[in-house]
Design a protein around this motif. Structure first.
Motif, mmCIF file in Angstrom:
data_model
loop_
_atom_site.group_PDB
_atom_site.id
_atom_site.type_symbol
_atom_site.label_atom_id
_atom_site.label_comp_id
_atom_site.label_asym_id
_atom_site.label_seq_id
_atom_site.Cartn_x
_atom_site.Cartn_y
_atom_site.Cartn_z
ATOM 1 N N GLY A 85 0.810 -1.217 0.000
ATOM 2 C CA GLY A 85 0.000 0.000 0.000
ATOM 3 C C GLY A 85 0.843 1.266 0.000
ATOM 4 N N GLY A 86 1.881 1.302 0.832
ATOM 5 C CA GLY A 86 2.749 2.468 0.871
ATOM 6 C C GLY A 86 3.549 2.639 -0.400
ATOM 7 N N ALA A 87 4.034 1.530 -0.952
ATOM 8 C CA ALA A 87 4.812 1.598 -2.195
ATOM 9 C C ALA A 87 3.963 2.117 -3.349
ATOM 10 C CB ALA A 87 5.368 0.214 -2.536
ATOM 11 N N ALA A 88 2.687 1.747 -3.377
ATOM 12 C CA ALA A 88 1.794 2.232 -4.432
ATOM 13 C C ALA A 88 1.685 3.755 -4.388
ATOM 14 C CB ALA A 88 0.415 1.601 -4.286
ATOM 15 N N GLY A 89 1.622 4.317 -3.177
ATOM 16 C CA GLY A 89 1.574 5.770 -3.049
ATOM 17 C C GLY A 89 2.846 6.435 -3.533
ATOM 18 N N LEU A 90 3.992 5.831 -3.221
ATOM 19 C CA LEU A 90 5.267 6.392 -3.674
ATOM 20 C C LEU A 90 5.370 6.373 -5.202
ATOM 21 C CD1 LEU A 90 7.759 4.913 -1.044
ATOM 22 C CD2 LEU A 90 6.793 7.227 -1.129
ATOM 23 N N VAL A 91 4.825 5.326 -5.825
ATOM 24 C CA VAL A 91 4.833 5.249 -7.286
ATOM 25 C C VAL A 91 3.957 6.354 -7.887
ATOM 26 C CG1 VAL A 91 4.106 3.854 -9.261
ATOM 27 C CG2 VAL A 91 5.361 2.789 -7.376
ATOM 28 N N LEU A 92 2.862 6.698 -7.211
ATOM 29 C CA LEU A 92 1.946 7.716 -7.719
ATOM 30 C C LEU A 92 2.539 9.125 -7.630
ATOM 31 C CD1 LEU A 92 -0.910 8.437 -8.772
ATOM 32 C CD2 LEU A 92 -1.674 8.489 -6.384
ATOM 33 N N LEU A 93 3.417 9.371 -6.659
ATOM 34 C CA LEU A 93 3.922 10.718 -6.389
ATOM 35 C C LEU A 93 4.517 11.429 -7.614
ATOM 36 C CD1 LEU A 93 5.554 10.640 -2.843
ATOM 37 C CD2 LEU A 93 3.640 12.045 -3.628
ATOM 38 N N PRO A 94 5.453 10.818 -8.349
ATOM 39 C CA PRO A 94 6.033 11.553 -9.480
ATOM 40 C C PRO A 94 5.015 11.922 -10.559
ATOM 41 C CG PRO A 94 6.761 9.260 -9.472
ATOM 42 C CD PRO A 94 6.094 9.510 -8.168
ATOM 43 N N PHE A 95 3.968 11.123 -10.707
ATOM 44 C CA PHE A 95 2.927 11.443 -11.680
ATOM 45 C C PHE A 95 2.095 12.647 -11.210
ATOM 46 C CE2 PHE A 95 3.956 7.025 -12.547
ATOM 47 C CZ PHE A 95 4.040 7.020 -13.929
ATOM 48 N N LEU A 96 1.808 12.693 -9.908
ATOM 49 C CA LEU A 96 1.103 13.851 -9.362
ATOM 50 C C LEU A 96 1.925 15.119 -9.577
ATOM 51 C CD1 LEU A 96 -0.200 12.386 -5.975
ATOM 52 C CD2 LEU A 96 -1.611 13.028 -7.932
ATOM 53 N N TRP A 97 3.219 15.021 -9.334
ATOM 54 C CA TRP A 97 4.106 16.175 -9.460
ATOM 55 C C TRP A 97 4.191 16.658 -10.909
ATOM 56 C CZ3 TRP A 97 6.503 19.306 -6.027
ATOM 57 C CH2 TRP A 97 7.491 20.154 -6.528
ATOM 58 N N ALA A 98 4.307 15.732 -11.836
ATOM 59 C CA ALA A 98 4.559 16.094 -13.233
ATOM 60 C C ALA A 98 3.298 16.388 -14.029
ATOM 61 C CB ALA A 98 5.346 14.981 -13.918
ATOM 62 N N LYS A 99 2.195 15.721 -13.707
ATOM 63 C CA LYS A 99 1.031 15.758 -14.592
ATOM 64 C C LYS A 99 -0.214 16.420 -14.009
ATOM 65 C CE LYS A 99 2.852 13.594 -18.113
ATOM 66 N NZ LYS A 99 2.998 14.267 -19.429
ATOM 67 N N LEU A 100 -0.261 16.659 -12.703
ATOM 68 C CA LEU A 100 -1.456 17.266 -12.118
ATOM 69 C C LEU A 100 -1.343 18.782 -12.199
ATOM 70 C CD1 LEU A 100 -4.118 16.480 -10.646
ATOM 71 C CD2 LEU A 100 -2.930 17.005 -8.511
ATOM 72 N N PRO A 101 -2.192 19.439 -12.992
ATOM 73 C CA PRO A 101 -2.105 20.909 -13.095
ATOM 74 C C PRO A 101 -2.641 21.571 -11.832
ATOM 75 C CG PRO A 101 -3.968 20.102 -14.356
ATOM 76 C CD PRO A 101 -3.241 18.880 -13.837
ATOM 77 N N GLU A 102 -2.385 22.868 -11.718
ATOM 78 C CA GLU A 102 -2.961 23.618 -10.614
ATOM 79 C C GLU A 102 -4.473 23.687 -10.788
ATOM 80 O OE1 GLU A 102 -1.442 24.534 -8.057
ATOM 81 O OE2 GLU A 102 0.678 24.513 -8.619
ATOM 82 N N SER A 103 -5.173 24.108 -9.725
ATOM 83 C CA SER A 103 -6.622 24.250 -9.790
ATOM 84 C C SER A 103 -7.000 25.207 -10.913
ATOM 85 C CB SER A 103 -7.160 24.793 -8.460
ATOM 86 O OG SER A 103 -6.794 23.961 -7.393
ATOM 87 N N LEU A 104 -8.202 25.050 -11.438
ATOM 88 C CA LEU A 104 -8.695 25.997 -12.435
ATOM 89 C C LEU A 104 -8.736 27.405 -11.843
ATOM 90 C CD1 LEU A 104 -11.607 24.020 -14.114
ATOM 91 C CD2 LEU A 104 -9.233 24.239 -14.845
ATOM 92 N N PRO A 105 -8.638 28.453 -12.660
ATOM 93 C CA PRO A 105 -8.555 29.810 -12.134
ATOM 94 C C PRO A 105 -9.659 30.171 -11.152
ATOM 95 C CG PRO A 105 -8.083 29.809 -14.485
ATOM 96 C CD PRO A 105 -8.500 28.404 -14.125
ATOM 97 N N GLU A 106 -10.882 29.701 -11.406
ATOM 98 C CA GLU A 106 -12.006 30.077 -10.541
ATOM 99 C C GLU A 106 -11.873 29.539 -9.131
ATOM 100 O OE1 GLU A 106 -12.112 28.811 -13.450
ATOM 101 O OE2 GLU A 106 -13.543 29.828 -14.753
ATOM 102 N N ALA A 107 -11.180 28.406 -8.984
ATOM 103 C CA ALA A 107 -11.080 27.786 -7.664
ATOM 104 C C ALA A 107 -9.698 27.940 -7.062
ATOM 105 C CB ALA A 107 -11.419 26.297 -7.767
ATOM 106 N N ALA A 108 -8.778 28.541 -7.803
ATOM 107 C CA ALA A 108 -7.418 28.692 -7.309
ATOM 108 C C ALA A 108 -7.372 29.685 -6.164
ATOM 109 C CB ALA A 108 -6.514 29.165 -8.439
ATOM 110 N N PRO A 109 -6.393 29.548 -5.245
ATOM 111 C CA PRO A 109 -6.261 30.508 -4.160
ATOM 112 C C PRO A 109 -6.120 31.921 -4.702
ATOM 113 C CG PRO A 109 -4.832 28.610 -3.808
ATOM 114 C CD PRO A 109 -5.376 28.484 -5.190
#
Length: 425
Positions: free
Chosen positions: A172-196
């Motif tokens: 379970g923990g290893a699966a999360g570590l594998v997901l991390l680089p994809f979150l970093w590289a491919k997850l964009p910031e929130s859309l402008p309307e919901a961004a801080p």
């Protein structure tokens, strides 16, 4: 709700938020799959009391994360929070596998829960920021299929490798570590309307347009105080009670179903199989619930779902000797019980504007986690007293009925009222 032309929509946020929910599904089920082994062997000093404490303290961490960390997504952004939460959960979950005793096991579960508790509200808020208008039901329920796919995969994995409980946490923990680089590289910031820093009026502008200087000015800080302003209090009470009861059912069943079935005289292997069947039903129920909620209104469907959950849970208090009928009953129960809680999240996403969405979902999930603590704790007490079957199912059925009563209190036109209040600010 913010929208973006389909041509400009990436599928990465959809899949990455879905995979984050898979990790949440792992955490939902993993303790239930290893508790019978830990109690039976007494490893690390586990008994029924120790298992109840571990289950309870795990959910304390998840509740604290939902209440106090998830709202930070409205301030600092969904992306940053998701990455930090997945990293924390993964590291501490691997640590659980090397715990020397019940105390350390429980502390590590508490710390892992802090990250995971904030992960679910942040991911759902992100997806509802990103979803087309009028699709909150389907957007929420489809994202949450990852929650139960993770639970199904974990239950199936447990059937294959338990009693090697340490390996469950390492995977379970290893699966999360594998997901991390994809979150970093491919997850964009929130859309402008919901961004801080985006204006609460930004939802009127196309998502692809760069916010003006005025809309980019710092917005007033959001927090739980906003939920105390009219007309939110009645909404918060109804949603909070329903979420409490909903997660009482989800965690109570997933943590103790194998043990409840063992108490009823079924083999331990049957209990693990039923845990798998229960979550398969949940996945099917999510697709159906989301479709019906968008078509007929979320309130009608969530009331129906909780009511049917209560009836089906009461039926499970009767021992069913036929294996096919038993599996069918548990499957149908899974369809309604788990998607009931997800419909609560979908409704919250519809009732609150983007600038408050993370806070409102954090409130719903955090209060719900109190129910998630009470469910396993009460059921664990019944197990320790050797009266878990059928009393546990009676407790679950009552919880479903209380959720129906609470949601009836929420006005049908709250969404319009909230929009009018925000427009007048």
């Amino acid at each position: 709700m913010p929208t973006m032309p389909s041509a400009h929509r990436s599928q990465w946020p959809v899949w990455l938020c879905w995979l984050a929910m898979v990790l949440d599904g792992f955490d939902l089920v993993v303790l239930g799959t290893v508790i019978p082994t830990l109690i039976k062997t007494g490893e690390l000093g586990f008994d029924a009391v120790g298992a109840t404490f571990a289950a309870t303290i795990s959910l304390v961490g998840v509740g604290l994360g939902a209440l106090f960390i998830a709202p930070l997504s409205d301030t600092f952004g969904r992306r940053k929070l998701l990455i930090a939460c997945v990293a924390g959960f993964s590291i501490f979950t691997i640590g659980v596998a090397f715990a020397p005793n019940v105390a350390v096991f429980s502390v590590l579960r508490l710390l892992a829960g802090l990250g995971l508790g904030a992960c679910l509200p942040a991911a759902l808020a992100y997806m509802n920021d990103y979803a087309p208008a009028g699709s909150a039901g389907k957007s929420t329920t489809r994202t949450m299929t990852g929650y139960h796919v993770g639970a199904v995969a974990t239950a199936l994995l447990a059937i294959l490798i338990v009693p090697n409980w340490r390996l469950m946490f390492i995977i379970g923990g290893a699966a999360g570590l594998v997901l991390l680089p994809f979150l970093w590289a491919k997850l964009p910031e929130s859309l402008p309307e919901a961004a801080p820093g985006a204006s609460s009026q930004a939802t009127k502008a196309p998502a692809a347009v760069v916010p003006s200087a005025e809309s980019s000015q710092a917005a007033p800080k959001t927090g739980f105080r906003d939920l105390l302003q009219k007309p939110y209090p009645l909404v918060a009470v109804g949603i909070g009670i329903a979420s409490f009861m909903g997660l009482l059912l989800v965690y109570g069943l997933n943590t103790w179903l194998p043990q409840l079935m063992a108490a009823a005289g079924y083999p331990v292997s049957t209990g693990l199989t039923l845990l798998l069947v229960l979550n398969l039903g949940a996945v099917a129920g999510l697709f159906l619930a989301g479709f019906l909620a968008d078509k007929h209104g979320t309130k009608k469907i969530v009331l129906l779902w909780f009511g049917l959950s209560a009836v089906l849970l009461a039926i499970l208090s009767v021992k069913i000797p036929n294996e096919f009928l038993l599996n069918a009953a548990v499957f149908v129960t899974g369809i309604f019980v788990f998607s009931s809680q997800v419909l609560v999240y979908a409704w919250v996403s519809q009732l609150f504007p983007p600038r408050l969405r993370g806070t409102a979902l954090g409130f719903a999930a955090g209060v719900g986690r109190l129910g998630a603590i009470v469910g396993p704790a009460v059921t664990g007490t019944l197990v320790a007293a050797n009266i878990a079957y059928p009393a546990g199912f009676y407790v679950f059925a009552i919880a479903g009925l209380l959720a129906v009563a609470a949601l009836v209190l929420v006005p049908r036109e709250v969404k319009t009222a909230v929009a009018n209040v925000l427009a007048g600010r």
